[in-house]
Design an enzyme around this catalytic site. Structure first.
Site, PDB file in Angstrom:
ATOM      1  N   LYS A   1     -33.423  57.105  11.304  1.00 41.57           N
ATOM      2  CA  LYS A   1     -34.868  57.316  11.445  1.00 41.57           C
ATOM      3  C   LYS A   1     -35.215  58.767  11.096  1.00 41.57           C
ATOM      4  CE  LYS A   1     -36.982  58.004  15.401  1.00 41.57           C
ATOM      5  NZ  LYS A   1     -37.495  57.851  16.753  1.00 41.57           N
TER       6      LYS A   1
ATOM      7  N   ASP B   1     -39.508  53.602  13.569  1.00 40.81           N
ATOM      8  CA  ASP B   1     -39.648  53.980  14.976  1.00 40.81           C
ATOM      9  C   ASP B   1     -40.196  52.786  15.762  1.00 40.81           C
ATOM     10  OD1 ASP B   1     -42.264  53.808  14.281  1.00 40.81           O
ATOM     11  OD2 ASP B   1     -42.827  55.811  14.927  1.00 40.81           O
TER      12      ASP B   1
END
Ligand code: SF4
Length: 211
Positions: A121, A139
């Site tokens: 991420k 996310d």
């Protein structure tokens, strides 16, 4: 509508809804985004933005932060939660930047992934925001919304969501699309309350899975 076509339509509508959506972490140097993204785990971006002001007052550059004791960093970043491990990662990460990359953030996804505390991420966020490269940032907002919208089917594991989205999102749209999902997830397609489908610009095309 195929998932690809659904994705393209959603991208266009979210562009109109959130034309200026960008990263909600404040930073003016790449290394600062690296620090902030580590602090943002299980913490709001708003709180991170406040805490880093104190951190950078005391340690204004990579060299200063690399030379700092992890305990001293922990004192400052504690309000973000998980202070000890975040401080340890930030300290180790800044040391590597200093020693191996001349104080710079590497422009390479795999090199980023090797840095302490940097997962897919974060590496995607850096590639997209700092270097303007294709990126998909999975996310919590992204994962919730793309499942509800029907862009993926019941996938919750971040890497699997990322891989599924790479197949249907034009690479150059990925980074901004994910930023817009954050805005939409906060304002409309919320996590803790029932999503505001009646106010949503996607209401007629969204599959509203699980809503
Ligand atoms: S229609 Fe409802 S479930 Fe779909 S994106 Fe909008 S708020 Fe979320």
């Amino acid at each position: 509508m195929t998932k690809k076509n659904l994705a393209l339509e959603i991208i266009e509508r979210l562009k109109k809804e959130y034309p200026d959506a960008g990263c909600t972490l404040d930073y003016d140097h790449a290394w600062k985004l690296l620090v902030s993204v580590r602090l943002a785990a299980q913490c709001t971006d708003a709180r991170v933005n406040v805490v880093v002001e104190d951190l950078y007052k005391r340690y204004p550059d990579v060299d200063a932060l690399a030379a700092a004791d992890a305990e001293d960093i922990e004192e400052i970043v504690r309000p973000c939660g998980l202070g000890r491990s975040k401080a340890r990662d930030i300290s180790a990460c800044m040391k590597i930047l200093k020693e191996e990359y001349d104080g710079k953030v590497p422009e390479d996804f795999d090199a980023l992934l090797k840095l302490p505390g940097v997962g897919r991420k974060s590496a995607n966020l850096i590639m997209g925001d700092v270097f303007g490269k294709p990126a998909i940032v999975t996310d919590t907002h992204c994962i919730r919304l793309v499942n509800r919208m029907g862009l993926v089917d019941g996938i919750k594991e971040p890497k699997k969501v990322e891989m599924a989205l790479w197949k249907i999102i034009p690479p150059e749209e990925g980074s901004d699309f994910c930023h817009r999902l954050v805005y939409h997830g906060r304002d409309v397609c919320t996590a803790r309350t029932k999503p505001l489908c009646n106010k949503c610009c996607l209401a007629d095309i969204c599959r509203k899975e699980g809503v």
